[in-house]
Design a protein around this motif. Structure first.
Motif, short mmCIF file in Angstrom:
data_model
loop_
_atom_site.label_atom_id
_atom_site.label_comp_id
_atom_site.label_asym_id
_atom_site.label_seq_id
_atom_site.Cartn_x
_atom_site.Cartn_y
_atom_site.Cartn_z
N ARG A 41 0.85 -1.19 0.00
CA ARG A 41 0.00 0.00 0.00
C ARG A 41 0.89 1.23 0.00
NH1 ARG A 41 -0.16 2.70 4.72
NH2 ARG A 41 0.71 1.69 6.57
N TRP A 42 0.30 2.33 -0.38
CA TRP A 42 1.04 3.59 -0.36
C TRP A 42 1.12 4.13 1.07
CZ3 TRP A 42 4.01 4.91 -4.13
CH2 TRP A 42 3.69 4.58 -5.46
N THR A 90 2.61 7.09 1.36
CA THR A 90 2.27 8.43 0.90
C THR A 90 1.77 8.29 -0.52
OG1 THR A 90 4.15 9.25 2.18
CG2 THR A 90 3.09 10.79 0.67
N GLN A 91 0.54 8.67 -0.78
CA GLN A 91 -0.06 8.55 -2.11
C GLN A 91 0.56 9.59 -3.04
OE1 GLN A 91 -2.52 6.34 -3.05
NE2 GLN A 91 -2.44 7.07 -5.15
N CYS A 149 4.94 4.66 -11.04
CA CYS A 149 3.50 4.88 -10.96
C CYS A 149 3.17 6.12 -11.80
CB CYS A 149 3.08 5.09 -9.51
SG CYS A 149 1.34 5.54 -9.31
N PRO A 154 -2.39 7.59 -10.16
CA PRO A 154 -2.70 7.13 -8.80
C PRO A 154 -3.22 5.70 -8.78
CG PRO A 154 -3.56 9.33 -9.16
CD PRO A 154 -3.10 8.84 -10.50
N PRO A 212 -4.89 4.04 -5.78
CA PRO A 212 -5.31 4.11 -4.38
C PRO A 212 -5.49 2.74 -3.73
CG PRO A 212 -7.07 4.85 -5.84
CD PRO A 212 -5.85 4.73 -6.68
N PRO A 241 6.79 9.60 -2.18
CA PRO A 241 5.90 8.43 -2.22
C PRO A 241 6.66 7.16 -1.86
CG PRO A 241 5.50 9.84 -4.11
CD PRO A 241 6.71 10.38 -3.44
#
Length: 885
Positions: A10-11, A13-14, A76, A79, A81, A464
């Motif tokens: 998972r991110w 930080t997106q 990436c 995005p 999410p 990120p």
């Protein structure tokens, strides 16, 4: 076909912009060998996951040759999410780092003079030697950057004539060595090493390393810059330190653009503004377009009058943003040399992004921790150069508009008795320390808008990062035993609240006490003065923490178990600081670090524990950060430094042994260095050195209970006992030793070593008469020999778990629950006081115990959590009963 073995990512930080990301993944012993790995983007809706190109390489190995940690890089572009899934896929032997067929990656051409890197969007030439770090960057046939170089300004003062005179000498970076560390397909990494050479003389100093990171399909370059100090602090003051880029200027002055990020908005101006006292109507609309970054044009016949006004208006050649403190920045501009600068704006905390460009694009520069590591700055010069020439865009790590950098010690003598400084000798030298900064460059085809610049600023400030779930880190026992959060009973929920409360307290203190600045950011302070309502900033060994009692480990375990980004950033900042500033990277004390002091490098005690790899490897394995890898490699032979600086010189005179060390923290630090080198590089010579040391301890009369001081020979790794009951056993277990040894035990699979750890843990808190009985009266229970029970809880919990010893487990919980950190809701107990302004304080606070209580509670919840009373009343009774006993 994808294997059922897969890891969700998972991110942390997106990303708000297209980005390259590098991360690490732990594996169970024997789980991963050389299989290919696939990166799948998870979709919100059901359907086939999108497959992304991923570059993978091993970061550490288990003793059986399987992979302990793998590292990965991906891009990436939009995005994601929902995150990603990393899965094993069938592939030929040796395919872990094999590129995927049919994918366009980053390409590197290696010539005798330069590396030429093509990401598919930009092409960058990086010289291998000599001045300059970048020759040029081209995008779509247009030159975006015509050169980049490192700069430094040395200031020297003289009062010989009776007048104080200041001399400034300018230096530029000169690369001596270049190495292509990775060549794609997703990521390419180039490392440059050199020194800053005088432009007017022959001196070369301030060694540097600089890594440039390129990702396939991106217009950005990540930079990690480290400079080392090798001067005389009484003479060699640094007035400025930075990185300057030459940016070609195309088009009219009014189509050139300067951008600086402020607190929340963007300062947007041009060398020739369309704003005049008669800008209205169509020209007002053009002025708005200009300010937004659009190209504007005029017709000489129709716009003759307005063009005349523009000819008459001022043209601004230079622009500057200086973040002088954590609470103030100023933006100013100037028409030309010899004229005063005009204040354009002021604010509190600039976000660290800037842009310079003209027709056909330009360069954005973002700096991580911009205001936190003040005094930083961004500066544009020669913005009015004729078309075809180049302006200069400088990212200042230390702005020359701030006071000079002063690295002298705070006094000319030590204060051992009054201020807890560690040694009578004054060894307060900065020679060999370092500091690291991270930057992002974006080579844009046109002037970015405000929203895009803010997204760039966010990406630079909070890069990120992909991470695994806490459950995966826990299940693979990454970094040994530690617990996941558990609120299943009132007592466990109570302890979780205490753990969260301590983290929250220190987050508030960082901001409230302004623990910021070029040399300070990332560190905490040691202990508190309730009379002045300040931390002991001026009291010798009670000021900066400098890794004392392993706060790094506490913060990283708190991140691993929670997955919280705010905790990650806290731990990241501490790792960057303590691995660079508190450590000597060359010189007399290479491989050692400085004990806590008013000045980070001020204490006369130079010890291996401050620099040990065990403190920094968390960040390395989670992010694959090469700079931390360099630092961990530097310390693999730190034990040899103790021959010239015996850590026990105050207690043992020169004798037949080359030096004297304690099993902890000294040998514990060495073993962390050797373990890390062994697992990263497969060098069994360092594994053998660990085993030699363990065998030496096994031969002591009471194994790990003996000592803890030994005669030591770094050539052989042999420890020779100096007696069975010398003092200081708490130092063996409070500086990160148990955390290293628990993980080492999983690698060595030596039952006797595990039993020695367990024996020590059970023994530590026994009543004095039991200690004496077990050792035939040789080892007593005098407090000096077994001080500070709270420091022992992690290894005691290990003993209770290993030996299934209920009484020891009960003692552990008694110690933790009876401790002030176990009994206090810090936010509820904070008092409002006044120093120079209103503050909130806990008047008994100390970071030593905060770190150790938290760290030991996290480990105990994993090892002996099943012995913890469920009800608060029962826990309180246990704590009271055993504390009285």
């Amino acid at each position: 076909m994808v294997s059922p073995v897969s890891i969700d990512l998972r991110w942390l930080t997106q990303p708000g912009v297209a980005t390259g990301v590098t991360w690490g993944v732990p594996w169970k012993k024997g789980e991963l060998s050389k299989q290919q790995l696939a990166l799948l983007q998870l979709e919100e809706a059901s359907g086939e996951p999108e497959r992304h190109q991923v570059q993978s390489w091993p970061a550490a190995f288990w003793p059986d040759g399987s992979i302990k940690w793998s590292a990965h890089a991906a891009v990436c572009q939009r995005p994601a999410p929902s995150g990603y899934r990393l899965a094993l896929a069938s592939a030929p032997e040796g395919a872990l780092d094999k590129p995927e067929a049919g994918r366009r990656g980053v390409l590197v051409r290696d010539t005798p003079e330069v590396y030429i890197v093509d990401t598919g969007v930009i092409t960058c030439r990086v010289p291998k030697q000599g001045p300059g770090i970048i020759d040029r960057i081209v995008r779509e046939g247009r030159e975006i950057c015509s050169g980049g170089r490192l700069v430094a300004i040395r200031e020297k003062e003289s009062g010989v004539t009776g007048l104080m005179t200041l001399q400034q000498e300018r230096f530029e970076g000169e690369t001596l060595r270049a190495k292509l560390e990775q060549a794609g397909p997703v990521r390419a990494v180039i490392k440059l090493e050199g020194r800053h050479r005088s432009r007017s003389g022959s001196r070369a100093w301030l060694p540097y390393s600089l890594r440039l990171y390129f990702y396939a399909g991106l217009d950005s370059i990540r930079m990690v810059h480290t400079f080392h100090y090798d001067g005389n602090p009484a003479e060699d003051y640094i007035r400025g330190l930075g990185m300057v880029f030459s940016v070609p200027m195309r088009g009219e002055l009014y189509n050139r653009h300067i951008r600086f990020g402020g607190d929340t908005g963007i300062f947007s101006e041009s060398p020739k503004s369309l704003h005049t006292r008669r800008t209205k109507g169509r020209y007002l609309a053009l002025y708005r377009d200009q300010t937004a970054g659009s190209i504007v044009s005029f017709t000489p016949e129709d716009d003759a009058y307005f063009l005349g006004l523009l000819d008459d208006s001022a043209q601004w050649d230079s622009f500057s943003l200086v973040q002088a403190s954590a609470d103030h920045y100023r933006i100013s501009k100037r028409t030309q040399a010899g004229c005063s600068a005009v204040k354009a704006a002021e604010g509190r905390r600039a976000c660290g992004i800037g842009y310079l460009g003209g027709e056909g694009g330009g360069l954005s520069v973002g700096m991580k921790d911009f205001w936190q590591k003040h005094p930083a700055g961004l500066e544009v010069e020669a913005a009015t150069v004729p078309a075809g020439g180049s302006a200069r865009f400088t990212a200042w790590f230390w702005s020359p508009e701030a006071p000079r950098m002063d690295l002298r010690h705070y006094d000319t003598k030590t204060h051992v008795e009054s201020a807890y400084e560690g040694a009578e000798e004054l060894r307060a030298t900065p020679y060999g320390i370092a500091n690291t900064h991270e930057l992002m460059l974006w080579c844009t085809a046109d002037t970015p808008g405000e929203d895009e610049l803010r997204r760039m600023a966010e990406a630079a400030a909070r890069p990120p990062q992909l991470v695994c779930t806490p459950e995966h880190y826990h299940d693979t026992r990454a970094f040994g035993p530690w617990s996941l959060p558990d609120r299943s009973t009132p007592v466990k929920a109570y302890l979780e609240d205490r753990l969260d409360g301590i983290i929250a307290y220190y987050q508030r203190e960082v901001e409230q006490r302004r623990w910021y600045g070029f040399w300070d950011y990332g560190d905490f302070m040691h202990s508190y003065d309730p009379v002045r309502h300040v931390w002991n900033y001026d009291l010798g060994g009670c000021a900066w923490q400098n890794t004392e009692l392993a706060p790094n480990m506490w913060l990283w375990y708190m991140f691993l178990r929670s997955g919280r980004e705010d905790v990650f950033r806290l731990a990241e900042a501490m790792t960057r600081h303590t691995s660079e500033v508190d450590v000597y990277h060359f010189g007399e004390y290479a491989g050692l670090g400085s004990r806590h002091n008013v000045v980070h490098w001020g204490c006369g005690c130079k010890e291996a524990r401050i620099a040990m790899a065990g403190l920094h490897r968390y960040y390395y394995y989670l992010t694959a950060d090469e700079r931390i890898g360099d630092i961990m490699d530097e310390v693999r032979d730190a034990d040899y430094a103790t021959v010239t600086l015996d850590p026990m010189r105050a207690y043992f005179p020169k004798d037949e042994f080359p030096t004297h060390i304690r099993v902890g923290p000294d040998w514990a630090a060495f073993s962390s260095n050797w373990m890390t080198w062994w697992e990263r590089h497969g060098d069994t010579a360092y594994r053998n050195k660990i085993i030699t040391g363990i065998n030496s301890i096994k031969q002591a009369n009471f194994r790990l209970l003996s000592g803890p001081t030994y005669g030591y020979d770094p050539k052989t790794g042999v420890l020779t006992g100096m007696g069975d009951d010398n003092w200081g056993r708490h130092l063996a277990i409070c500086m990160g030793g148990p955390q290293v040894w628990f993980e080492l035990a999983e690698m060595l699979e030596d039952p006797e070593w595990e039993d020695m750890l367990a024996e020590f843990g059970v023994f530590y808190n026994l009543p004095s008469e039991e200690k004496s009985a077990l050792t035939n009266g040789v080892i007593t229970g005098e407090p000096l020999r077994f001080e500070h029970p709270v420091l022992s809880v992690a290894i005691a919990a290990y003993g209770a778990y290993y030996r299934n010893h209920a009484a020891t487990a009960a003692r552990c919980w008694s110690i933790l629950l009876g401790n002030p950190f176990g009994q206090t809701d810090l936010k509820e107990k904070e008092q409002l006081v006044t120093h120079v302004r209103e503050l909130r304080e806990i008047d008994w606070m100390n970071t030593n115990e905060a770190s150790q209580w938290s760290l030991n509670t996290i480990i105990s919840l994993e090892l002996i959590g099943n012995s913890l009373p469920e009800k608060l009343e029962e826990a309180a009774a246990l704590a009271d009963q055993l504390s009285r006993a």
